[in-house]
Scaffold this motif. Structure first.
Motif, PDB file in Angstrom:
ATOM      1  N   ARG A  25       2.330  -4.180   2.563  1.00  7.87           N
ATOM      2  CA  ARG A  25       2.732  -2.845   3.003  1.00  7.87           C
ATOM      3  C   ARG A  25       2.720  -1.866   1.829  1.00  7.87           C
ATOM      4  O   ARG A  25       3.038  -2.229   0.689  1.00  7.87           O
ATOM      5  N   LEU A  26       2.393  -0.622   2.136  1.00  5.27           N
ATOM      6  CA  LEU A  26       2.330   0.416   1.113  1.00  5.27           C
ATOM      7  C   LEU A  26       3.655   0.585   0.398  1.00  5.27           C
ATOM      8  O   LEU A  26       3.705   0.619  -0.844  1.00  5.27           O
ATOM      9  N   ILE A  46       7.017   8.981   1.325  1.00  2.00           N
ATOM     10  CA  ILE A  46       5.918   8.799   2.279  1.00  2.00           C
ATOM     11  C   ILE A  46       6.153   9.666   3.509  1.00  2.00           C
ATOM     12  O   ILE A  46       5.254  10.368   3.984  1.00  2.00           O
ATOM     13  N   THR A  52      -0.129   9.790  -0.957  1.00  2.00           N
ATOM     14  CA  THR A  52      -1.401   9.707  -0.248  1.00  2.00           C
ATOM     15  C   THR A  52      -2.178   8.475  -0.692  1.00  2.00           C
ATOM     16  O   THR A  52      -2.032   8.007  -1.827  1.00  2.00           O
ATOM     17  N   VAL A  53      -2.984   7.959   0.225  1.00  2.00           N
ATOM     18  CA  VAL A  53      -3.888   6.843  -0.066  1.00  2.00           C
ATOM     19  C   VAL A  53      -5.305   7.333   0.224  1.00  2.00           C
ATOM     20  O   VAL A  53      -5.610   7.745   1.347  1.00  2.00           O
ATOM     21  N   LYS A  56      -5.421  10.667   1.798  1.00  2.00           N
ATOM     22  CA  LYS A  56      -4.917  10.802   3.169  1.00  2.00           C
ATOM     23  C   LYS A  56      -3.465  10.336   3.218  1.00  2.00           C
ATOM     24  O   LYS A  56      -3.066   9.405   2.513  1.00  2.00           O
ATOM     25  N   LYS A  57      -2.661  10.978   4.053  1.00  2.00           N
ATOM     26  CA  LYS A  57      -1.289  10.548   4.267  1.00  2.00           C
ATOM     27  C   LYS A  57      -1.281   9.308   5.149  1.00  2.00           C
ATOM     28  O   LYS A  57      -1.985   9.255   6.162  1.00  2.00           O
ATOM     29  N   GLU A  58      -0.505   8.318   4.730  1.00  2.00           N
ATOM     30  CA  GLU A  58      -0.394   7.085   5.497  1.00  2.00           C
ATOM     31  C   GLU A  58       1.085   6.767   5.745  1.00  2.00           C
ATOM     32  O   GLU A  58       1.969   7.309   5.089  1.00  2.00           O
ATOM     33  N   LYS A  59       1.334   5.863   6.685  1.00  2.00           N
ATOM     34  CA  LYS A  59       2.697   5.434   6.955  1.00  2.00           C
ATOM     35  C   LYS A  59       3.121   4.363   5.954  1.00  2.00           C
ATOM     36  O   LYS A  59       2.290   3.746   5.299  1.00  2.00           O
ATOM     37  N   TYR A  62       1.402   1.018   6.246  1.00  2.00           N
ATOM     38  CA  TYR A  62      -0.023   0.881   5.927  1.00  2.00           C
ATOM     39  C   TYR A  62      -0.250  -0.330   5.020  1.00  2.00           C
ATOM     40  O   TYR A  62       0.479  -0.545   4.037  1.00  2.00           O
ATOM     41  N   ASP A  68      -8.111   0.854  -3.150  1.00  2.00           N
ATOM     42  CA  ASP A  68      -7.366   2.022  -2.676  1.00  2.00           C
ATOM     43  C   ASP A  68      -6.890   2.834  -3.870  1.00  2.00           C
ATOM     44  O   ASP A  68      -6.491   2.279  -4.907  1.00  2.00           O
TER      45      ASP A  68
END
Length: 338
Positions: A25-26, A46, A52-53, A56-59, A62, A68
């Motif tokens: 998980r991020l 987040i 951002t990843v 792009k914004k991720e949850k 992610y 990445d």
């Protein structure tokens, strides 16, 4: 990973290596990589769109992938104004460029969350109006290096920005000679030796550091020499080649040489030898009166940033350290090493 601190954000740029396993998980991945913050703060960042990843914004859920690119901004609260406080300090040397202080145990070096007053910096600001002012750092004037709250001993403090830059460079290039004394449980295999091992956040307890794989932490090297043997304990002299968080304490514990009295790393119980009768009571009494690790920054030597002269400083062991040493010499069969 790189980071910058500006505009009230702590910024990080991470590139996930090829060998990293997919599926983490991020938020968990970032919490393992960024020592200065918590998983909760990462999750908040987040949610607020500060992470951002691949642009792009991720949850938070992610799952990261090799290659990445992660950009992180962690909001940092504006610290309160730091005030001068009349705190007794043991100043062992002072001139126009620097001063040496023999820091007592149970004193935090500089203000931070939970400790905005009563620190060494608060006392230094009372002692002198001349302290360096590191760029964009309002809570650590004069501070070139640090000691843990419960580690006593020598610290060099810069009184102007030129001295600060030069002294900081000495630490970076390992041109500072510094030795520590420690009482530890157990006995090293050799009278002199070197301990190496990368240090990073303990994956099982984020409030502790640990020896971790090289790609998960920062390389660290500690040299030791036996000064005196006791029954199941040893007095060591230690020299740092690097200056990682809790380095000595972590390296010792990882080698089953727990620092005597160290509550965070397991040295506050009887590790070797009988734990009964008068011996048990003696150690209980010592732990109760000590309330910290028996670790003292004893000497500091470097080239003076203005005169170029080699200066060396030595400090007396504090009373609580001397008390433990005296009891061990009296009751635990000392064998002096020269």
């Amino acid at each position: 990973m790189s980071n910058n601190n500006r505009n009230q954000f702590q910024e990080y740029h991470l590139e996930v290596p090829q060998e990293e396993t997919s599926g983490t998980r991020l938020d968990k991945y970032l919490a393992s990589k960024i020592e200065e913050t918590s998983r909760t703060k990462i999750q908040e960042a987040i949610k607020d769109g500060h992470i951002t990843v691949n642009e792009k914004k991720e949850k938070a859920s992610y799952n990261i992938e090799p290659d990445d690119i992660i950009d992180v901004q962690i909001p940092t609260p504006t610290p309160p104004d730091i005030t001068a406080e009349e705190i007794p300090l043991d100043i062992v040397y002072e001139d126009d460029d620097l001063l040496l202080v023999n820091k007592s145990a149970n004193m935090v070096v500089h203000p931070a969350k939970g400790n905005w007053s009563g620190t060494l910096v608060n006392g230094l600001m009372w002692h002198t109006d001349e302290l360096s002012e590191p760029e964009e750092d309002t809570v650590r004037p004069g501070i070139v290096h640090r000691l843990d709250k419960d580690t006593s001993g020598l610290l060099v403090v810069a009184k102007n920005d030129k001295a600060h830059r030069i002294l900081s460079e000495y630490f970076r290039t390992k041109e500072i000679e510094r030795t520590y004394w420690a009482i530890v449980w157990g006995t090293p295999d050799e009278k002199e030796g070197t301990i190496t091992g990368a240090i990073g956040r303990d994956p099982h307890n984020r409030k502790r550091m640990a020896v971790v794989p090289e790609d998960k932490g920062k390389h660290a090297t500690t040299h030791y020499k036996v000064l005196e043997y006791f029954d199941h304990l040893t007095l060591l002299e230690l020299k740092l080649e690097t200056g990682r968080t809790h380095q000595i304490r972590v390296h010792l514990a990882d080698n089953n040489l727990w620092g005597f009295g160290d509550q965070k790393y397991g040295g506050d119980s009887v590790r070797y030898g009988p734990n009964t009768g008068s011996r048990k009571q003696m150690f209980q009494n010592l732990f109760a009166s000590l309330q910290r690790q028996c670790l003292h920054a004893k000497t500091l030597g470097f080239e003076h940033p203005t005169t170029g002269e080699i200066v060396e400083f030595n400090s007396e062991l504090p009373g609580d350290f001397q008390q433990v040493l005296g009891m061990l010499r009296q009751n635990c069969k000392p064998n002096h090493i020269y």
